[in-house]
Design an enzyme around this catalytic site. Structure first.
Site, short mmCIF file in Angstrom:
data_model
loop_
_atom_site.label_atom_id
_atom_site.label_comp_id
_atom_site.label_asym_id
_atom_site.label_seq_id
_atom_site.Cartn_x
_atom_site.Cartn_y
_atom_site.Cartn_z
N LEU A 49 0.85 -1.18 0.00
CA LEU A 49 0.00 0.00 0.00
C LEU A 49 0.89 1.24 0.00
O LEU A 49 1.95 1.25 0.63
CB LEU A 49 -0.90 0.03 1.24
CG LEU A 49 -2.00 -1.03 1.36
CD1 LEU A 49 -2.71 -0.91 2.72
CD2 LEU A 49 -3.01 -0.91 0.23
N ASP A 50 0.45 2.29 -0.67
CA ASP A 50 1.17 3.56 -0.63
C ASP A 50 1.24 4.07 0.81
O ASP A 50 0.37 3.76 1.64
CB ASP A 50 0.43 4.62 -1.46
CG ASP A 50 0.46 4.32 -2.95
OD1 ASP A 50 1.28 3.50 -3.37
OD2 ASP A 50 -0.36 4.93 -3.68
N THR A 51 2.24 4.89 1.10
CA THR A 51 2.43 5.42 2.45
C THR A 51 1.17 6.09 3.01
O THR A 51 0.78 5.81 4.15
CB THR A 51 3.62 6.40 2.47
OG1 THR A 51 4.81 5.66 2.15
CG2 THR A 51 3.78 7.04 3.84
N THR A 53 -1.92 5.58 2.36
CA THR A 53 -3.10 4.70 2.33
C THR A 53 -3.11 3.79 3.54
O THR A 53 -2.10 3.19 3.90
CB THR A 53 -3.10 3.86 1.04
OG1 THR A 53 -2.98 4.71 -0.09
CG2 THR A 53 -4.38 3.04 0.94
#
Length: 225
Positions: A49-51, A53
């Protein structure tokens, strides 16, 4: 940093907090390294997951299990559902967003009109307050920044996602809400709403999840074409 959701023989399910790095950097442990330290054994991440998110992650306990999950992801046999909130009126309120993705400026990506190897996202949306909508997103591919780019492309960047033009807020309102998959002939469904973010806590959001979006797999998702 994270919440343990389920501890299975071959894998764990954790819910990552928003703004926690996936990989360790700048001398601080990422979510996987922290989970390894807490549990006392090596983990094998199979997606990320992106930071900014938050939400659900599958993390394998062995390289063998990781290989199985990697194959499942490649064959699109793990279905993920995300929640997002954005301000403004979208170009369409439900349907699909499709297009190739290309690198842009400042670590950004952009959606192209071509469809040679496209990012595909299906979505529903519902009004939750004046000028604000919540989105239930079903990605059919796993491109970097896919959902953030998808909503920006229809004129509604995610609230708090300043990289893509979202309005300033107390967080980036993108959350990995639900996972559905079959592992070694057993069906699994994991689901957890976000516990962080003023807008996610609105009664309208809670009612929407309980009354309409509680079973994402059973919704009448629009055809891709």
């Amino acid at each position: 940093m994270y919440q343990m959701i389920s501890d299975q023989p071959d894998f764990i399910i954790i819910s990552k907090s928003a703004y926690v790095h996936f990989h360790s950097q700048d001398g601080s442990a990422g979510v996987i390294a922290q989970a390894e330290a807490d549990l006392g054994y090596k983990l094998y991440p199979v997606h990320r997951l992106d930071t900014p998110t938050s939400g659900l992650l599958i993390v394998a306990k062995s390289s063998q299990a990781a290989n199985v999950f990697t194959k499942m992801f490649t064959e699109h046999k793990v279905q993920k559902y995300y929640l997002a909130i954005a301000c403004g009126k979208p170009k369409k309120k439900q349907g699909w967003i499709i297009g190739d993705m290309a690198k842009s400026r400042r670590s950004m990506y952009k959606l192209l009109r071509t469809t040679e190897n496209p990012a595909v996202t299906l979505f529903f949306s519902h009004n939750i307050s004046q000028g604000m909508r919540m989105y239930l997103l079903k990605p059919l591919s796993g491109k970097t920044h896919q959902l953030r780019v998808a909503l920006a492309s229809i004129g509604v960047p995610i609230l708090g996602d300043q990289l893509y033009g979202g309005e300033l807020s107390d967080r980036c309102y993108l959350h990995a809400y639900s996972l559905h998959f079959t592992y070694l002939e057993q069906d699994y469904i994991f689901q957890t709403p976000s516990l962080f973010g003023r807008q996610f806590m609105l009664p309208e959001c809670q009612q929407l999840l309980v009354n309409q979006w509680q079973l994402p797999d059973d919704l009448p998702w629009p055809s891709k074409h």
